[in-house]
Enzyme design. Structure first.
Site, PDB file in Angstrom:
ATOM      1  N   SER A 105       0.896  -1.136  -0.044  1.00 27.72           N
ATOM      2  CA  SER A 105      -0.108  -0.218  -0.118  1.00 27.72           C
ATOM      3  C   SER A 105       0.749   1.375  -0.113  1.00 27.72           C
ATOM      4  O   SER A 105       1.681   1.474  -0.860  1.00 27.72           O
ATOM      5  CB  SER A 105      -0.966  -0.024   1.246  1.00 27.72           C
ATOM      6  OG  SER A 105      -1.975   0.892   1.119  1.00 27.72           O
TER       7      SER A 105
ATOM      8  N   ASP B 282      -9.909  -3.304  -6.437  1.00 23.54           N
ATOM      9  CA  ASP B 282      -9.309  -2.571  -5.280  1.00 23.54           C
ATOM     10  C   ASP B 282      -9.919  -0.996  -4.993  1.00 23.54           C
ATOM     11  O   ASP B 282      -9.870  -0.367  -6.138  1.00 23.54           O
ATOM     12  CB  ASP B 282      -7.678  -2.640  -5.319  1.00 23.54           C
ATOM     13  CG  ASP B 282      -7.197  -1.874  -3.916  1.00 23.54           C
ATOM     14  OD1 ASP B 282      -7.949  -1.404  -2.987  1.00 23.54           O
ATOM     15  OD2 ASP B 282      -6.178  -1.813  -3.819  1.00 23.54           O
TER      16      ASP B 282
ATOM     17  N   HIS C   1      -8.190  -4.703  -1.509  1.00 23.43           N
ATOM     18  CA  HIS C   1      -6.921  -4.103  -0.962  1.00 23.43           C
ATOM     19  C   HIS C   1      -6.209  -4.917   0.210  1.00 23.43           C
ATOM     20  O   HIS C   1      -6.683  -5.044   1.361  1.00 23.43           O
ATOM     21  CB  HIS C   1      -7.003  -2.522  -0.397  1.00 23.43           C
ATOM     22  CG  HIS C   1      -6.248  -1.732   0.051  1.00 23.43           C
ATOM     23  ND1 HIS C   1      -5.170  -1.331  -1.147  1.00 23.43           N
ATOM     24  CD2 HIS C   1      -5.666  -1.454   0.990  1.00 23.43           C
ATOM     25  CE1 HIS C   1      -4.433  -0.502  -0.511  1.00 23.43           C
ATOM     26  NE2 HIS C   1      -4.602  -0.564   0.796  1.00 23.43           N
TER      27      HIS C   1
END
Length: 408
Positions: free
Chosen positions: A216, A342, A371
């Protein structure tokens, strides 16, 4: 007696009829269940379980991944009961196991007087690489508010342990319990702390090959770092998971009503909790009361992050934080895994065309996964698709890295 016999006869006929009706109903119910199950299985196999899309900027990198990372060509089977993006994202921390990892903590000082917390897993029991001086090292970068205790980090440490490698987790300033010594935290655009950490790791084990994995925001930071450094880095390879490539698109997606409710508000509160924890050192430079009233990540960045790192506007910060603008300058082999569903990194903002222009880049896109989800199998407690991508690529880079030279 006649009336009693007649009553028993009527009761017998009634029971027989009810049993017949019940059996017919059960047959109909079973048929419906089987029909629904067959229809759902057909839908799952044709619309849910699919091979990922592999995009590479050059033939050499593409063939390397195909030969040494078979996971990139295998069908991804998300759990039949948990394939929707938001469900995968929300359930991953609860469904997956948290392997026990004993870290050795190290605090290093930054030039501005701040301190950075590194959590080392030395893997001294490694049989494949018993010499610690040359034992491969993998640098791990967690997400926005993550630490070395996140389940996805622990899984990568576990995979590295089995391969015989050493790991070190770079915890962003102030997130893992250490005291914030200066009024500065972190952001996706600024890579000064990361550069210092990589230099420190390399000097600590100069004979050991080093690669990195970012998740991320950690992946965004790594991509921005590579875009700035070009060939001037000791990293042999990088793998990035669920990165947000265009911050404008990411924040816009997270501001949609459902995603704002499920994710945006929660992450904003986590960021605010970290600010509140370090309020005594931060309130000298920033309006903390105003920061604590932010309702979204965008508002938090407008009131805190962009100001801390000296950007004229929040848009300037978001532009600088977006890795999509720096991909053309990456000169180290980098594999990126994203899910098309996502909500943190929407499909239309995944940089397919930019990746095609750089032979050092490869992009793996699954239809589902959410995600940092990528749950797979019937009960995905021990391993995920993301874990398998990490393990195979890390092993390939460390053990077959000579094939990744001169990808031009």
């Amino acid at each position: 007696m006649i009336s009693l016999d007649l009553g028993w006869d009527v009761l017998g006929v009634y029971v027989e009829n009810q049993v017949s009706v019940g059996l017919q109903g059960s047959s109909v119910g079973l048929a419906l269940a089987l029909g629904f199950g067959a229809a759902y299985a057909c839908y799952y196999l044709t619309s849910i379980a699919k091979k990922p899309k592999l995009v590479a900027g050059g033939k050499k990198f593409y063939e390397f991944l195909r030969d040494h990372c078979p996971v990139v060509t295998e069908t991804y089977y998300p759990p039949f009961w948990c394939w929707e993006s938001r469900v995968q994202t929300l359930l991953r921390p609860f469904v997956t196991a948290k392997p026990w990892v004993s870290y050795r903590n190290e605090l290093i000082r930054a030039p501005d007087g701040g301190q950075i917390s590194l959590d080392w897993f030395d893997n001294d029991s490694s049989t494949s690489h018993p010499d610690p001086s040359s034992r491969p090292t993998i640098l791990l970068l967690p997400g926005l508010t993550g630490t070395s205790r996140e389940s996805y980090i622990l899984h990568m440490v576990q995979q590295s342990r089995e391969l015989g490698y050493r790991c070190v987790v770079f915890n962003n300033r102030g997130v893992s319990g250490e005291k914030l010594l200066t009024p500065r935290t972190y952001c996706a655009a600024n890579t000064e702390d990361l550069e210092m950490v990589i230099d420190h790791v390399q000097k600590t084990h100069p004979a050991a090959p080093i690669m990195a994995a970012g998740v991320s925001m950690g992946g965004m930071m790594l991509a921005n770092y590579l875009g700035r450094k070009g060939r001037r880095t000791c990293l042999k390879g990088v793998v990035v998971f669920s990165a947000g490539w265009d911050v404008f698109e990411c924040t816009a997606s997270l501001e949609k009503p459902l995603d704002r409710f499920l994710f945006n508000s929660y992450l904003t509160s986590c960021l605010q909790a970290s600010v509140h924890r370090h309020r005594p050192v931060l309130e000298k430079n920033y309006d903390i009361d105003h920061v604590m009233k932010a309702k979204t990540i965008r508002e938090f960045d407008e009131r805190f992050t962009s100001i801390m790192f000296g950007y004229p506007t929040n848009d300037d910060y978001y532009r600088d934080a977006s890795p999509i603008h720096k991909l053309k300058s990456v000169q180290v082999p980098m594999l990126c895994l994203n899910a098309a569903d996502d909500v943190f990194s929407p499909n239309h903002a995944i940089p397919v065309e930019a990746v095609k222009q750089n032979p050092n880049l490869a992009l793996l896109i699954t239809c589902h996964g959410g995600h940092i989800g990528f749950l797979e199998g019937l009960w995905p407690r021990q391993s995920t698709y993301m874990d398998r991508v990490f393990r195979q690529f890390a092993k390939a880079v460390i053990e077959q890295g000579s094939r990744l030279t001169n990808l031009q």
